[in-house]
Design an enzyme around this catalytic site. Structure first.
Site, PDB file in Angstrom:
ATOM      1  N   ARG A 108       0.819  -1.224   0.000  1.00  0.00           N
ATOM      2  CA  ARG A 108       0.000   0.000   0.000  1.00  0.00           C
ATOM      3  C   ARG A 108       0.848   1.267   0.000  1.00  0.00           C
ATOM      4  O   ARG A 108       0.380   2.334   0.397  1.00  0.00           O
ATOM      5  CB  ARG A 108      -0.994   0.001   1.170  1.00  0.00           C
ATOM      6  CG  ARG A 108      -2.004  -1.132   1.109  1.00  0.00           C
ATOM      7  CD  ARG A 108      -3.127  -0.931   2.114  1.00  0.00           C
ATOM      8  NE  ARG A 108      -4.135  -1.960   1.979  1.00  0.00           N
ATOM      9  CZ  ARG A 108      -4.146  -3.091   2.677  1.00  0.00           C
ATOM     10  NH1 ARG A 108      -3.190  -3.325   3.560  1.00  0.00           N
ATOM     11  NH2 ARG A 108      -5.114  -3.977   2.505  1.00  0.00           N
ATOM     12  N   LYS A 130       3.297  10.956 -12.227  1.00  0.00           N
ATOM     13  CA  LYS A 130       2.478  10.001 -12.974  1.00  0.00           C
ATOM     14  C   LYS A 130       3.249   8.697 -13.124  1.00  0.00           C
ATOM     15  O   LYS A 130       4.349   8.678 -13.678  1.00  0.00           O
ATOM     16  CB  LYS A 130       2.125  10.556 -14.355  1.00  0.00           C
ATOM     17  CG  LYS A 130       1.029  11.590 -14.349  1.00  0.00           C
ATOM     18  CD  LYS A 130       0.637  11.919 -15.781  1.00  0.00           C
ATOM     19  CE  LYS A 130      -0.507  12.908 -15.833  1.00  0.00           C
ATOM     20  NZ  LYS A 130      -0.908  13.202 -17.231  1.00  0.00           N
ATOM     21  N   GLU A 172      10.150  16.175 -26.154  1.00  0.00           N
ATOM     22  CA  GLU A 172       9.455  16.735 -24.991  1.00  0.00           C
ATOM     23  C   GLU A 172       9.919  18.155 -24.689  1.00  0.00           C
ATOM     24  O   GLU A 172       9.143  18.991 -24.233  1.00  0.00           O
ATOM     25  CB  GLU A 172       9.662  15.834 -23.771  1.00  0.00           C
ATOM     26  CG  GLU A 172       8.984  14.459 -23.860  1.00  0.00           C
ATOM     27  CD  GLU A 172       7.462  14.525 -23.783  1.00  0.00           C
ATOM     28  OE1 GLU A 172       6.904  15.621 -23.536  1.00  0.00           O
ATOM     29  OE2 GLU A 172       6.821  13.471 -23.962  1.00  0.00           O
ATOM     30  N   LYS A 214       8.180  22.000 -16.034  1.00  0.00           N
ATOM     31  CA  LYS A 214       7.151  20.981 -15.823  1.00  0.00           C
ATOM     32  C   LYS A 214       6.720  20.946 -14.359  1.00  0.00           C
ATOM     33  O   LYS A 214       5.525  20.816 -14.061  1.00  0.00           O
ATOM     34  CB  LYS A 214       7.642  19.601 -16.254  1.00  0.00           C
ATOM     35  CG  LYS A 214       6.574  18.536 -16.029  1.00  0.00           C
ATOM     36  CD  LYS A 214       6.864  17.201 -16.657  1.00  0.00           C
ATOM     37  CE  LYS A 214       5.701  16.248 -16.390  1.00  0.00           C
ATOM     38  NZ  LYS A 214       5.909  14.909 -16.985  1.00  0.00           N
ATOM     39  N   GLU A 224      -4.295  17.061 -12.560  1.00  0.00           N
ATOM     40  CA  GLU A 224      -4.695  17.231 -13.957  1.00  0.00           C
ATOM     41  C   GLU A 224      -6.166  17.618 -14.135  1.00  0.00           C
ATOM     42  O   GLU A 224      -6.912  17.005 -14.889  1.00  0.00           O
ATOM     43  CB  GLU A 224      -4.391  15.950 -14.754  1.00  0.00           C
ATOM     44  CG  GLU A 224      -4.254  16.189 -16.237  1.00  0.00           C
ATOM     45  CD  GLU A 224      -3.676  15.011 -17.005  1.00  0.00           C
ATOM     46  OE1 GLU A 224      -3.401  15.184 -18.197  1.00  0.00           O
ATOM     47  OE2 GLU A 224      -3.491  13.937 -16.411  1.00  0.00           O
ATOM     48  N   ARG A 228      -2.358  21.364 -16.112  1.00  0.00           N
ATOM     49  CA  ARG A 228      -1.478  20.217 -16.340  1.00  0.00           C
ATOM     50  C   ARG A 228      -1.839  19.482 -17.630  1.00  0.00           C
ATOM     51  O   ARG A 228      -0.984  18.834 -18.246  1.00  0.00           O
ATOM     52  CB  ARG A 228      -1.519  19.252 -15.147  1.00  0.00           C
ATOM     53  CG  ARG A 228      -0.557  18.081 -15.339  1.00  0.00           C
ATOM     54  CD  ARG A 228      -0.335  17.254 -14.101  1.00  0.00           C
ATOM     55  NE  ARG A 228       0.691  16.244 -14.365  1.00  0.00           N
ATOM     56  CZ  ARG A 228       1.232  15.456 -13.458  1.00  0.00           C
ATOM     57  NH1 ARG A 228       0.859  15.570 -12.183  1.00  0.00           N
ATOM     58  NH2 ARG A 228       2.143  14.568 -13.776  1.00  0.00           N
ATOM     59  N   ASN A 232      -0.083  17.480 -22.247  1.00  0.00           N
ATOM     60  CA  ASN A 232      -0.469  16.410 -23.177  1.00  0.00           C
ATOM     61  C   ASN A 232      -0.379  16.855 -24.643  1.00  0.00           C
ATOM     62  O   ASN A 232      -0.789  16.106 -25.535  1.00  0.00           O
ATOM     63  CB  ASN A 232      -1.898  15.934 -22.877  1.00  0.00           C
ATOM     64  CG  ASN A 232      -1.989  15.192 -21.562  1.00  0.00           C
ATOM     65  OD1 ASN A 232      -1.106  14.416 -21.214  1.00  0.00           O
ATOM     66  ND2 ASN A 232      -3.053  15.448 -20.808  1.00  0.00           N
ATOM     67  N   HIS A 235       0.298  14.405 -27.409  1.00  0.00           N
ATOM     68  CA  HIS A 235       0.173  13.057 -26.860  1.00  0.00           C
ATOM     69  C   HIS A 235      -1.143  12.361 -27.227  1.00  0.00           C
ATOM     70  O   HIS A 235      -1.202  11.133 -27.202  1.00  0.00           O
ATOM     71  CB  HIS A 235       0.305  13.096 -25.336  1.00  0.00           C
ATOM     72  CG  HIS A 235       1.718  13.325 -24.876  1.00  0.00           C
ATOM     73  ND1 HIS A 235       2.427  14.464 -25.197  1.00  0.00           N
ATOM     74  CD2 HIS A 235       2.558  12.565 -24.127  1.00  0.00           C
ATOM     75  CE1 HIS A 235       3.639  14.384 -24.648  1.00  0.00           C
ATOM     76  NE2 HIS A 235       3.740  13.242 -24.005  1.00  0.00           N
ATOM     77  N   HIS A 239       0.038   9.087 -28.538  1.00  0.00           N
ATOM     78  CA  HIS A 239      -0.170   7.829 -27.815  1.00  0.00           C
ATOM     79  C   HIS A 239      -0.924   6.812 -28.669  1.00  0.00           C
ATOM     80  O   HIS A 239      -0.704   5.604 -28.559  1.00  0.00           O
ATOM     81  CB  HIS A 239      -0.944   8.079 -26.519  1.00  0.00           C
ATOM     82  CG  HIS A 239      -0.072   8.501 -25.385  1.00  0.00           C
ATOM     83  ND1 HIS A 239      -0.578   8.880 -24.164  1.00  0.00           N
ATOM     84  CD2 HIS A 239       1.287   8.598 -25.270  1.00  0.00           C
ATOM     85  CE1 HIS A 239       0.421   9.198 -23.360  1.00  0.00           C
ATOM     86  NE2 HIS A 239       1.561   9.041 -24.010  1.00  0.00           N
ATOM     87  N   HIS A 249       8.652   6.948 -27.958  1.00  0.00           N
ATOM     88  CA  HIS A 249       7.764   7.972 -27.409  1.00  0.00           C
ATOM     89  C   HIS A 249       8.030   9.326 -28.066  1.00  0.00           C
ATOM     90  O   HIS A 249       7.091  10.047 -28.435  1.00  0.00           O
ATOM     91  CB  HIS A 249       7.956   8.081 -25.893  1.00  0.00           C
ATOM     92  CG  HIS A 249       7.032   9.056 -25.251  1.00  0.00           C
ATOM     93  ND1 HIS A 249       5.672   8.862 -25.168  1.00  0.00           N
ATOM     94  CD2 HIS A 249       7.265  10.272 -24.677  1.00  0.00           C
ATOM     95  CE1 HIS A 249       5.107   9.905 -24.561  1.00  0.00           C
ATOM     96  NE2 HIS A 249       6.054  10.766 -24.259  1.00  0.00           N
TER      97      HIS A 249
END
Length: 345
Positions: A108, A130, A172, A214, A224, A228, A232, A235, A239, A249
């Site tokens: 956990r 993330k 990026e 960032k 997000e 934020r 993307n 992306h 993606h 990527h």
């Protein structure tokens, strides 16, 4: 070495810029830590890991899946890991994504930190909390938002970085310039990849600038719900083609940024698509990928950024200023279909 502590809503991350891997021992108890590292990095830098508990992972996006997580957890149990153990991800974005995810769910939650070894990971993938894994062609569809305790940059790792990975990192960096930093966009136009590779000071400044850019966005919107989402940019489409067409990527994001620029022309009267295309090409990245529109659309429909029949698409009003534009899925389908045969290479 420069140390910068970034505070988020309920946690903080200490950045160790231009540090050495050996500095880890200054703040991590080697007896109560486990390193996750991909075999490419391990084989190139084996001596650095002497004395550490190490789990070596298969390299590549195809291993960012639940089977890898299960294997890691089995090995952590064999190491007699407890809740005081530190998990350290040493590698690119795949390794840091997996490390953060495992640390978030094992027992956990245990503490974790990163030593990014690729440019892409230093400026983007390791930052922001993330963490996740892929399911088939669906990228990062399972995961958590949980901040690392530290991120340490040892630029010696970049000396063994393949040329393609340098280019991936600049995808990026270009993205950050497009959405938030017009001045950096001009700086990138004035320089080139070889200049950054040969000028240590210039590279340090670029990495530092992007990491803090960032971080600032994430601090303002950790989970997000607002700005934020601008990260993307490139992306949504990127993606959708990345795993489907086995692109890196950076390659996928580069193509995705071009697609987003072209959509921006229609929705935001964006006028600098050619400048973006020119910069992407300058850093050795692709601007076009042949694709099957139906396959791409099917993947996009399952994207996390889709809400009911709306895709929140990140578009540019101008270089340095991005917006999130809600676009009906049917409209996106039409755009993607119309662009299917257009070649910009």
């Amino acid at each position: 070495m420069t140390i910068k502590k970034v505070h988020y809503n309920t946690s903080s991350t200490s950045f160790y810029f231009a540090a050495g891997f050996a500095r880890l021992k200054d703040f991590i108890d080697i007896k109560h830590a486990v390193i996750l590292v991909d075999e490419n990095v391990f084989n190139l830098h084996t001596k650095k890991f002497k004395g550490w508990n190490v789990i070596v992972l298969k390299p590549g996006e195809q291993y960012k899946q639940q089977a890898t997580v299960d294997s890691i957890i089995t090995q952590l149990i064999q190491f007699n890991v407890d809740r005081k153990t530190f998990l350290i991800g040493v590698g690119g974005g795949v390794v840091t994504d997996i490390t953060g995810y495992v640390a978030s769910v094992f027992m956990r939650g245990i503490r974790f930190g990163f030593v990014p070894t690729t440019l892409l990971s230093m400026v983007d993938a390791s930052i922001g909390g993330k963490n996740g894994i892929d399911v088939g062609v669906y990228k990062n569809i399972v995961g958590t938002i949980n901040q690392p305790s530290f991120i340490l940059h040892d630029h010696l790792f970049l000396k063994t970085l393949p040329a393609d990975e340098w280019r991936n990192g600049f995808a990026e960096i270009i993205k950050h310039a497009c959405i938030k930093d017009a001045a950096m966009f001009k700086t990138l136009e004035a320089n080139n990849l070889k200049k950054y590779q040969s000028d240590k000071k210039l590279l340090n400044e670029l990495i530092h600038r992007n990491a803090l850019l960032k971080s600032k966005v994430v601090i303002a919107d950790e989970f997000e719900s607002g700005d934020r989402r601008l990260l993307n940019f490139g992306h949504t489409f990127g993606h959708a083609i990345e795993n489907t067409y086995k692109l890196s990527h950076g390659q996928a994001v580069a193509v995705g940024m071009v697609m987003a620029c072209m959509i921006s022309e229609a929705y935001c009267s964006f006028k600098d698509t050619n400048r973006v295309i020119g910069l992407i090409k300058k850093y050795g990245l692709p601007v076009h990928q042949s694709y099957n529109a139906k396959k791409v659309i099917d993947v996009m429909k399952a994207d996390k950024k889709k809400v009911k029949d709306i895709i929140n698409y990140v578009l540019l009003q101008k270089i340095g200023k991005a917006v999130v534009m809600p676009i009906d899925v049917k409209e996106v389908e039409n755009i993607i279909s119309q662009m299917e045969t257009k070649n910009l290479s």
